[in-house]
Design a protein around this motif. Structure first.
Motif, PDB file in Angstrom:
ATOM      1  N   LEU A 133       0.852  -1.186   0.000  1.00  0.00           N
ATOM      2  CA  LEU A 133       0.000   0.000   0.000  1.00  0.00           C
ATOM      3  C   LEU A 133       0.887   1.235   0.000  1.00  0.00           C
ATOM      4  CD1 LEU A 133      -2.958   0.915   0.059  1.00  0.00           C
ATOM      5  CD2 LEU A 133      -2.762   1.024   2.542  1.00  0.00           C
ATOM      6  N   GLU A 134       0.727   2.089  -0.986  1.00  0.00           N
ATOM      7  CA  GLU A 134       1.583   3.258  -1.159  1.00  0.00           C
ATOM      8  C   GLU A 134       0.750   4.536  -1.244  1.00  0.00           C
ATOM      9  OE1 GLU A 134       4.826   3.078  -1.025  1.00  0.00           O
ATOM     10  OE2 GLU A 134       5.029   0.901  -1.172  1.00  0.00           O
ATOM     11  N   GLN A 135       1.332   5.615  -0.795  1.00  0.00           N
ATOM     12  CA  GLN A 135       0.741   6.953  -0.902  1.00  0.00           C
ATOM     13  C   GLN A 135       1.157   7.529  -2.252  1.00  0.00           C
ATOM     14  OE1 GLN A 135      -1.162   8.282   1.558  1.00  0.00           O
ATOM     15  NE2 GLN A 135      -1.485  10.273   0.663  1.00  0.00           N
ATOM     16  N   MET A 136       0.185   7.939  -3.052  1.00  0.00           N
ATOM     17  CA  MET A 136       0.499   8.506  -4.368  1.00  0.00           C
ATOM     18  C   MET A 136       0.772   9.997  -4.245  1.00  0.00           C
ATOM     19  SD  MET A 136      -2.174   6.656  -6.957  1.00  0.00           S
ATOM     20  CE  MET A 136      -3.652   6.830  -5.957  1.00  0.00           C
ATOM     21  N   PRO A 137       1.793  10.490  -4.936  1.00  0.00           N
ATOM     22  CA  PRO A 137       2.036  11.926  -4.929  1.00  0.00           C
ATOM     23  C   PRO A 137       0.967  12.638  -5.748  1.00  0.00           C
ATOM     24  CG  PRO A 137       3.522  10.847  -6.461  1.00  0.00           C
ATOM     25  CD  PRO A 137       2.763   9.762  -5.753  1.00  0.00           C
ATOM     26  N   THR A 138       0.685  13.881  -5.391  1.00  0.00           N
ATOM     27  CA  THR A 138      -0.287  14.672  -6.151  1.00  0.00           C
ATOM     28  C   THR A 138       0.410  15.665  -7.069  1.00  0.00           C
ATOM     29  OG1 THR A 138      -0.426  16.277  -4.357  1.00  0.00           O
ATOM     30  CG2 THR A 138      -2.042  14.483  -4.360  1.00  0.00           C
ATOM     31  N   ASP A 139       1.728  15.793  -6.929  1.00  0.00           N
ATOM     32  CA  ASP A 139       2.462  16.805  -7.685  1.00  0.00           C
ATOM     33  C   ASP A 139       3.518  16.223  -8.623  1.00  0.00           C
ATOM     34  OD1 ASP A 139       4.126  15.885  -5.703  1.00  0.00           O
ATOM     35  OD2 ASP A 139       4.850  17.862  -5.107  1.00  0.00           O
ATOM     36  N   ALA A 140       3.513  14.897  -8.788  1.00  0.00           N
ATOM     37  CA  ALA A 140       4.506  14.259  -9.659  1.00  0.00           C
ATOM     38  C   ALA A 140       4.005  12.870 -10.040  1.00  0.00           C
ATOM     39  CB  ALA A 140       5.844  14.147  -8.941  1.00  0.00           C
TER      40      ALA A 140
END
Length: 82
Positions: free
Chosen positions: A23-30
């Motif tokens: 489970l990973e946190q997705m970046p919102t700026d890249a």
């Protein structure tokens, strides 16, 4: 008033080589063009036609795609291209 859409920011990446899920946190700026599997160390990169590893191997597409926008620019050269 219009509806405010929010993107899901977590996605479970599944390695196609060993099946390990993370489970990973997705970046919102890249965009995430490369991801190293925590199980076998395989370096994942987007499949043809996908903009990032979340769109190719994640349980949830990346935030821009979720919101109906184009994703990031096409990835720069990959390590194998050098």
């Amino acid at each position: 008033m219009g509806t405010i859409m929010e993107a899901t920011l977590q996605s479970e990446i599944t390695c196609p080589e060993c099946g390990v899920k993370s489970l990973e946190q997705m970046p919102t700026d890249a965009c995430t063009f490369f991801y190293e599997c925590k199980g076998c160390g395989t370096l994942l990169s987007p499949k043809d036609g996908d903009c990032c590893v979340y769109c190719s191997f994640g349980s949830v597409k990346c935030p821009p795609v979720q919101l109906g926008a184009d994703c990031c620019a096409q990835p720069a050269s990959r390590p194998s291209d050098a």
